[in-house]
Each structure stands twice: as structure tokens, then as C-alpha cells.
Design a protein around this motif. Structure first.
Motif, PDB file in Angstrom:
ATOM      1  N   THR A 179       7.467  34.221  80.290  1.00  0.00           N
ATOM      2  CA  THR A 179       6.213  34.318  79.549  1.00  0.00           C
ATOM      3  C   THR A 179       5.983  33.136  78.600  1.00  0.00           C
ATOM      4  N   LEU A 180       6.874  32.168  78.565  1.00  0.00           N
ATOM      5  CA  LEU A 180       6.692  31.004  77.705  1.00  0.00           C
ATOM      6  C   LEU A 180       5.632  30.067  78.268  1.00  0.00           C
ATOM      7  N   SER A 181       4.983  29.363  77.367  1.00  0.00           N
ATOM      8  CA  SER A 181       4.020  28.359  77.804  1.00  0.00           C
ATOM      9  C   SER A 181       4.778  27.177  78.401  1.00  0.00           C
ATOM     10  N   GLN A 182       4.081  26.383  79.187  1.00  0.00           N
ATOM     11  CA  GLN A 182       4.701  25.198  79.787  1.00  0.00           C
ATOM     12  C   GLN A 182       5.230  24.256  78.714  1.00  0.00           C
ATOM     13  N   GLU A 183       4.497  24.129  77.605  1.00  0.00           N
ATOM     14  CA  GLU A 183       4.933  23.250  76.525  1.00  0.00           C
ATOM     15  C   GLU A 183       6.288  23.694  75.967  1.00  0.00           C
ATOM     16  N   LYS A 184       6.429  25.011  75.764  1.00  0.00           N
ATOM     17  CA  LYS A 184       7.679  25.534  75.214  1.00  0.00           C
ATOM     18  C   LYS A 184       8.821  25.422  76.218  1.00  0.00           C
ATOM     19  N   LEU A 185       8.517  25.612  77.495  1.00  0.00           N
ATOM     20  CA  LEU A 185       9.561  25.473  78.512  1.00  0.00           C
ATOM     21  C   LEU A 185      10.111  24.050  78.550  1.00  0.00           C
ATOM     22  N   VAL A 186       9.215  23.064  78.465  1.00  0.00           N
ATOM     23  CA  VAL A 186       9.672  21.676  78.470  1.00  0.00           C
ATOM     24  C   VAL A 186      10.514  21.405  77.231  1.00  0.00           C
TER      25      VAL A 186
END
Length: 138
Positions: free
Chosen positions: A17-24
Motif C-alpha cells: 500500500t506504499l506510494s511509489q515514492e516511499k517504495l523507492v
């Protein structure tokens, strides 16, 4: 894939459920952590630990490479070259047991991570969809 451990299931759901920004950011943080652990193991002459941690850092950098959006143009190409350089540098650092080479990669990763965090912050604080007309229905 069934997850029997409730904590593991919770963590897995968090990642999904994390945003792409947070995953990176998480990928950068993980690569930094494993590189730093590699340096720490090297100082202790724990060569198996060095190898394990640098391999994990390499896996994360490979993940960053394969998730690049090459439609972004030159920036994606430049990032790909940086990731490729870091992979080669970590392989050489592992072979030579060279802390300076690992620290060189840490410096690059830290700069990329900080830039990504700043870009994500700017993106979150501006409504680019409205400005570019992306919110208009066709």
C-alpha cells in the motif's frame, strides 16, 4: 503466497500500500543499510558478512535498475549508468575488500536518496494534475 506470521502479513500489506515514492526511498534506505553493514563487517574482518551485505545491496540496486521508467528520457539513462557503476563498484569492493569503494557507493546512494526525497516532497506539496490538465475528463 500465504503468510502465516501475522507480523509478516502486516509488513507485506504495508509494502503493497506504499506510494511509489516511499517504495523507492525504502530501496535506497535498504541499499544504504546493507552497504554500511558491509563496511562494519569489513572492519571486523567478517568477510562472509561483507559478502552477504554487499550482495543484498546489489540486489536492491538491480531492483532500482529494472524499475526505471525509460520513457523519462535522459534522466533514466543517467540513473541506469549510475546504478550500473555502483553495481560494478560493489563487486570490486567485495573482491578487493575495499571499504573506500563501498563508501564511494554510499555517498552516491545518499545523494540519490536525498534528491529523491526532496523531489517527492515537492511533488506532494504541488497539485501537478490540475496544472497539467490531467484531472480533466475527456
Amino acid at each position: 503466497m500465504a503468510v502465516n506470521n501475522p507480523y509478516q502479513a502486516y509488513r507485506q500489506q504495508q509494502v503493497f500500500t506504499l506510494s511509489q515514492e516511499k517504495l523507492v526511498l525504502m530501496l535506497y534506505d535498504g541499499a544504504l543499510r546493507f552497504c554500511r553493514l558491509g563496511v562494519s563487517c569489513l572492519e571486523k574482518k567478517d568477510y562472509a558478512g561483507v559478502n552477504n551485505n554487499l550482495l543484498r545491496a546489489q540486489d536492491i540496486i538491480k531492483e532500482l535498475m529494472i524499475t526505471l521508467n525509460h520513457d523519462a528520457g535522459e534522466i533514466a539513462s543517467n540513473l541506469h549508468r549510475l546504478y550500473d557503476f555502483m553495481l560494478w563498484h560493489l563487486i570490486q569492493a567485495n573482491l578487493k575488500k575495499d571499504a573506500k569503494m563501498i563508501n564511494d557507493v554510499i555517498d552516491i546512494l545518499q545523494h540519490l536518496r536525498d534528491a529523491w526525497e526532496e523531489a517527492a516532497r515537492i511533488y506532494r506539496t504541488h497539485d501537478y494534475r490540475t496544472r497539467t490538465g490531467m484531472d480533466r475528463q475527456g
